[in-house]
Design a protein around this motif. Structure first.
Motif, PDB file in Angstrom:
ATOM      1  N   THR A  57      21.052  13.381  21.001  1.00 48.88           N
ATOM      2  CA  THR A  57      19.805  13.987  21.470  1.00 48.88           C
ATOM      3  C   THR A  57      18.602  13.144  21.033  1.00 48.88           C
ATOM      4  OG1 THR A  57      19.393  15.318  19.491  1.00 48.88           O
ATOM      5  CG2 THR A  57      20.840  16.293  21.186  1.00 48.88           C
ATOM      6  N   GLU A  61      20.583  13.948  16.994  1.00 49.05           N
ATOM      7  CA  GLU A  61      21.720  14.806  16.678  1.00 49.05           C
ATOM      8  C   GLU A  61      22.876  14.438  17.590  1.00 49.05           C
ATOM      9  OE1 GLU A  61      20.011  19.123  15.489  1.00 49.05           O
ATOM     10  OE2 GLU A  61      19.696  18.515  17.569  1.00 49.05           O
ATOM     11  N   LEU A  63      26.077  15.819  19.621  1.00 52.24           N
ATOM     12  CA  LEU A  63      26.542  17.087  20.177  1.00 52.24           C
ATOM     13  C   LEU A  63      28.056  17.024  20.288  1.00 52.24           C
ATOM     14  CD1 LEU A  63      23.909  17.736  22.992  1.00 52.24           C
ATOM     15  CD2 LEU A  63      23.936  18.602  20.647  1.00 52.24           C
ATOM     16  N   ILE A 102      28.789  20.769  27.711  1.00 51.41           N
ATOM     17  CA  ILE A 102      27.681  21.019  26.782  1.00 51.41           C
ATOM     18  C   ILE A 102      26.374  21.387  27.464  1.00 51.41           C
ATOM     19  CG2 ILE A 102      28.681  19.596  24.943  1.00 51.41           C
ATOM     20  CD1 ILE A 102      26.552  17.437  25.699  1.00 51.41           C
ATOM     21  N   SER A 136      18.780  18.885  30.483  1.00 57.61           N
ATOM     22  CA  SER A 136      19.488  20.154  30.601  1.00 57.61           C
ATOM     23  C   SER A 136      19.975  20.375  32.038  1.00 57.61           C
ATOM     24  CB  SER A 136      18.557  21.293  30.182  1.00 57.61           C
ATOM     25  OG  SER A 136      19.255  22.512  30.228  1.00 57.61           O
ATOM     26  N   ILE A 149      29.228  24.641  20.917  1.00 56.47           N
ATOM     27  CA  ILE A 149      28.525  23.363  20.802  1.00 56.47           C
ATOM     28  C   ILE A 149      28.019  23.248  19.375  1.00 56.47           C
ATOM     29  CG2 ILE A 149      26.591  21.962  21.624  1.00 56.47           C
ATOM     30  CD1 ILE A 149      26.873  23.547  24.288  1.00 56.47           C
ATOM     31  N   ARG A 151      25.817  20.931  16.726  1.00 51.09           N
ATOM     32  CA  ARG A 151      24.833  19.863  16.542  1.00 51.09           C
ATOM     33  C   ARG A 151      25.028  19.270  15.160  1.00 51.09           C
ATOM     34  NH1 ARG A 151      20.371  19.802  20.069  1.00 51.09           N
ATOM     35  NH2 ARG A 151      20.601  21.346  21.724  1.00 51.09           N
ATOM     36  N   TRP A 152      25.145  17.954  15.091  1.00 47.33           N
ATOM     37  CA  TRP A 152      25.421  17.285  13.828  1.00 47.33           C
ATOM     38  C   TRP A 152      24.399  16.168  13.646  1.00 47.33           C
ATOM     39  CZ3 TRP A 152      29.687  18.691  10.807  1.00 47.33           C
ATOM     40  CH2 TRP A 152      29.879  17.916   9.658  1.00 47.33           C
TER      41      TRP A 152
END
Length: 184
Positions: A57, A61, A63, A102, A136, A149, A151-152
């Motif tokens: 992102t 992040e 996903l 996602i 999106s 989903i 987020r990392w």
């Protein structure tokens, strides 16, 4: 490093020895250039390849998705992935799968590598991509339940390698290639 040029073994016979709704096992009788004969078994080639994407992102992040894996009988954490449909390019399949899994498309796809799960038993290839400039958009997928989903933070990406639920070799490979690509 010395490279030895090998002659491919002669295929003496191919036959389907088992078949299910999803898979067919093929037996190959081979003769190697030194005269040795062996029988190998492999998953019969389906002619369909796949894609896996590492979505990043604008907030840096990763996903990931958490979905049920029948092989391990548990929920696994990994990157979005899926088969390439007939007539699709790997890039088209990557964007479609992102939208299905996602809820994002990608304006920028960077191909990293084509990998094979276990070349002794499978022939299907998977193209690994970095997916950026996400937007999106949701498409209906074929999963039996909604995917979680996750987020990392990209800064903590290496921690995924020791995470118990992040164990799929292709996801680990995609992550390591992504980290290497982002360093250059």
């Amino acid at each position: 490093m010395r490279v030895v040029k090998r002659t491919l073994p002669e295929i003496l016979q191919k036959q389907t020895v088992a078949k299910s709704r999803l898979f067919a096992i093929e037996s190959l009788d081979l003769r190697f250039s030194n005269g040795v004969e062996r029988t190998y078994e492999r998953m019969k080639p389906s002619g369909r390849n796949a894609v896996m994407m590492v979505p990043i992102t604008e907030n840096r992040e990763l996903l990931l998705v958490r979905e049920y894996a029948a092989g391990t009988e548990r929920y696994e954490l990994g990157f979005p992935k899926g088969l390439i449909d007939k007539g699709e390019t790997p890039e088209q399949a990557a964007v479609r799968e992102l939208k299905e899994e996602i809820g994002f498309g990608a304006n920028k796809l960077t191909p990293m590598k084509e990998v094979v799960l276990a070349p002794s038993h499978f022939s299907s290839k998977m193209t690994l991509f970095i997916a950026e400039e996400l937007y999106s958009e949701q498409l209906e997928g074929d999963e039996p339940e909604p995917l979680d989903i996750v987020r990392w933070p990209l800064e903590q990406a290496e921690e995924l390698l020791t995470h118990l639920d992040f164990s799929e070799a292709r996801s680990c490979t995609a992550l390591l290639l992504t980290l290497r690509a982002l360093k250059s």
